[in-house]
Design an enzyme around this catalytic site. Structure first.
Site, PDB file in Angstrom:
ATOM      1  N   ARG A 161       3.172  46.229 -41.308  1.00 26.05           N
ATOM      2  CA  ARG A 161       1.902  46.934 -41.457  1.00 26.05           C
ATOM      3  C   ARG A 161       1.760  47.318 -42.935  1.00 26.05           C
ATOM      4  NH1 ARG A 161       4.389  49.152 -36.802  1.00 26.05           N
ATOM      5  NH2 ARG A 161       3.177  48.831 -34.876  1.00 26.05           N
ATOM      6  N   LYS A 184       5.357  52.860 -36.236  1.00 23.85           N
ATOM      7  CA  LYS A 184       4.610  53.877 -35.502  1.00 23.85           C
ATOM      8  C   LYS A 184       5.535  54.658 -34.578  1.00 23.85           C
ATOM      9  CE  LYS A 184      -0.030  51.844 -35.412  1.00 23.85           C
ATOM     10  NZ  LYS A 184      -1.125  51.347 -34.546  1.00 23.85           N
TER      11      LYS A 184
END
Length: 311
Positions: A161, A184
């Site tokens: 990401r 995350k």
């Protein structure tokens, strides 16, 4: 329970948010969104029920009351994704209140989010991805161009990401055959790296004019501060304009392309799930729909007799 309805509401809200922050470790942005969604509900209920919202009012809520709240949000133009998040927030609040014995409302806990069309990833073709990655240094060789290429290689070549790539520090360098990133939900994972990625990062480090100090961000902006995602996004916009690529070509599309191209080449779905840091395999399975044609091609290569009419 003693105290006014407002006292109960403030206390319950604080207990819930503290739990989300310290036990569930929600990101600050998600925590703020959940708090705003809950406040939106209680503000609506104050008018809808005609009085202050406390324990008794929350315990007595019916599905019709919650549907009225969602209908009011839709009239204000709130989209399906935001309403789905708001429902998740409300369900989380009532579930937590039930767990700690402060409030019970099974109807609120069972509230279902509205179905919304699933937006599938839009991967970049292999040729476009290569052109985009090489684009920063195709016309110039300054340190910022080398930086942009290194970042884009981490997105496309390792599936990071953009937040994960920009969270790397000089302590992580030189990037070896693998790097550990925090994804995350605080989930760390080990990501293997191609040699070309480490080489690109070292090219950037040698050219970067700013001194390296322990803990400093690996990738810097023009003035020496940590590189921001919007700078990378702006660079991609310039590149896709120069290369004639569609608007669907974004930094996040490169991460999708990493997964899609791996899958199209016969990669194992669970291995790709680990590489991407997806908590659920169902998220990774989206790529099976995105790259169906590539999967068929992989199958045809594995069973060439079918193309020749053999059995």
């Amino acid at each position: 329970m003693s105290g006014s309805p407002q006292d109960f509401l403030r206390s319950a809200r604080r207990a819930w948010l503290d739990w989300l922050e310290h036990e569930r470790r929600l990101a600050a942005r998600t925590l703020a969104a959940y708090a705003a969604d809950f406040d939106d509900l209680t503000d609506f209920l104050t008018g809808h029920l005609g009085g202050p919202v406390g324990r008794e009012a929350l315990a007595a809520l019916r599905p019709a009351d919650l549907r009225a709240w969602l209908a009011a949000r839709r009239r204000r133009g709130v989209g399906a994704a935001s309403n789905a998040r708001a429902i998740a927030a409300v369900r989380s609040f009532f579930r937590r209140m039930d767990q700690i014995g402060r409030l019970s409302n099974p109807a609120a806990q069972s509230l279902e989010p509205p179905r919304s069309p699933r937006r599938l990833p839009k991967p970049v073709s292999e040729a476009a991805a290569r052109a985009l990655v090489d684009g920063p240094v195709a016309t110039r060789r300054d340190w910022q161009a080398l930086r942009d290429r290194a970042v884009l290689l981490l997105l496309y070549g390792a599936g990071l990401r953009i937040s994960e790539a920009l969270a790397l520090t000089v302590d992580d360098a030189p990037l070896g055959p693998a790097v550990t990133v925090d994804g995350k939900g605080g989930r760390a994972r080990r990501v293997p790296l191609l040699g070309i990625i480490g080489e690109a990062v070292e090219d950037y480090r040698r050219a970067c004019p700013h001194e390296e100090t322990p803990g400093r961000a690996l990738f810097l902006g023009a003035r020496g501060g940590a590189l921001r995602p919007e700078i990378v996004q702006a660079a991609v916009r310039r590149l896709r304009g120069a290369l004639g690529l569609p608007e669907t070509v974004t930094p996040h599309a490169l991460r999708h392309s990493f997964a899609t191209h791996l899958l199209g080449g016969g990669g194992d779905l669970r291995a790709i799930q680990e590489l991407l840091g997806h908590a659920s395999l169902s998220t990774t399975q989206l790529y099976t729909e995105v790259d169906a044609e590539a999967l068929w091609e992989t199958y045809r290569r594995a069973r060439p007799r079918l193309d020749r009419g053999g059995g």
